[in-house]
Design an enzyme around this catalytic site. Structure first.
Site, mmCIF file in Angstrom:
data_model
loop_
_atom_site.group_PDB
_atom_site.id
_atom_site.type_symbol
_atom_site.label_atom_id
_atom_site.label_comp_id
_atom_site.label_asym_id
_atom_site.label_seq_id
_atom_site.Cartn_x
_atom_site.Cartn_y
_atom_site.Cartn_z
ATOM 1 N N ARG A 69 0.832 -1.215 0.000
ATOM 2 C CA ARG A 69 0.000 0.000 0.000
ATOM 3 C C ARG A 69 0.860 1.256 0.000
ATOM 4 O O ARG A 69 0.413 2.322 -0.413
ATOM 5 C CB ARG A 69 -1.002 -0.019 1.160
ATOM 6 C CG ARG A 69 -2.079 -1.091 0.967
ATOM 7 C CD ARG A 69 -3.018 -1.138 2.144
ATOM 8 N NE ARG A 69 -2.333 -1.420 3.385
ATOM 9 C CZ ARG A 69 -1.987 -2.636 3.808
ATOM 10 N NH1 ARG A 69 -2.271 -3.691 3.078
ATOM 11 N NH2 ARG A 69 -1.351 -2.793 4.943
ATOM 12 N N GLU B 41 6.690 -10.238 15.712
ATOM 13 C CA GLU B 41 6.281 -10.758 17.011
ATOM 14 C C GLU B 41 6.717 -12.228 17.137
ATOM 15 O O GLU B 41 7.253 -12.653 18.152
ATOM 16 C CB GLU B 41 4.762 -10.630 17.126
ATOM 17 C CG GLU B 41 4.273 -10.616 18.549
ATOM 18 C CD GLU B 41 2.778 -10.379 18.597
ATOM 19 O OE1 GLU B 41 2.228 -9.820 17.629
ATOM 20 O OE2 GLU B 41 2.172 -10.782 19.598
#
Ligand code: AMP
Length: 178
Positions: free
Chosen positions: A65, A102
């Site tokens: 994006r 993560e």
């Protein structure tokens, strides 16, 4: 229309999508904004404006994006456009940076001849969340000898403290959410 009126209209073009792409994520969908040429154009002007005098030579935008915003911002600043992509997408000689997620690691790549010493680089993406991606892009540009003059985002998710991770960099964002 003044800046705050324009920003209110732009806030109205961001769609919240709960639990996408996985449970617990509130996804900020910018595609409604892209449907309005007036508001999309305003976003490009507002994101480019702080860097009009910064003599930017390269706009580096982050897959995917980031490309949608980076391309018109590069034209607005009369700068070259450089895509940073996930591994395996760029065809020519590339540099690579790995960064922690993560769980596990990810990597970004950039063409080696796209940025070099003397380049003044603006990094563009749609959303600043934890800052891991933008931090990795910054490192990749510096490794190639480019000077990072700033980073600009349409949206900053303030509570994720990405800005703290980009300490020392000039960071701009149009819209802020908790
Ligand atoms: P981060 O590395 O955590 O700053 O994440 C930034 C990248 O993930 C950007 O390329 C964003 O497009 C995407 N991203 C992270 N969180 C969101 C969100 N809530 N909505 C939309 N995109 C997001």
């Amino acid at each position: 229309m003044n800046r705050s009126g324009a920003l209110q209209e732009i806030y109205g073009c961001i769609r919240d999508v709960p639990d996408f792409p996985k449970p617990g994520i509130l996804f900020k969908d910018i595609t409604p904004l892209l449907l309005s040429p007036t508001r999309f154009r305003r976003v490009v002007e507002l994101m480019a404006a702080p860097f009009q005098e910064a003599r930017v030579s390269r706009v580096v935008s982050i897959e995917s994006r980031g490309f949608l915003l980076g391309a018109p911002i590069a034209l607005a600043l009369d700068a070259g456009l450089v895509p940073i992509r996930k591994p395996g997408k760029l065809p020519s000689a590339r540099g690579r940076v790995e960064y922690a997620l993560e769980y596990g690691t990810d990597a970004l790549e950039m063409h080696r001849d796209a940025v070099g010493p003397g380049d003044r680089v603006l990094i563009v993406d749609d959303v600043l969340a934890t800052g891991g991606t933008a931090g990795a892009a910054t490192e990749l540009v510096r490794t190639h000898g480019g000077e990072v003059v700033g980073l600009t985002f349409l949206i900053e998710l303030d509570s994720l403290k990405g800005r703290a991770r980009l300490k020392g960099e000039r960071v701009e964002a149009l819209l802020h959410y908790a």
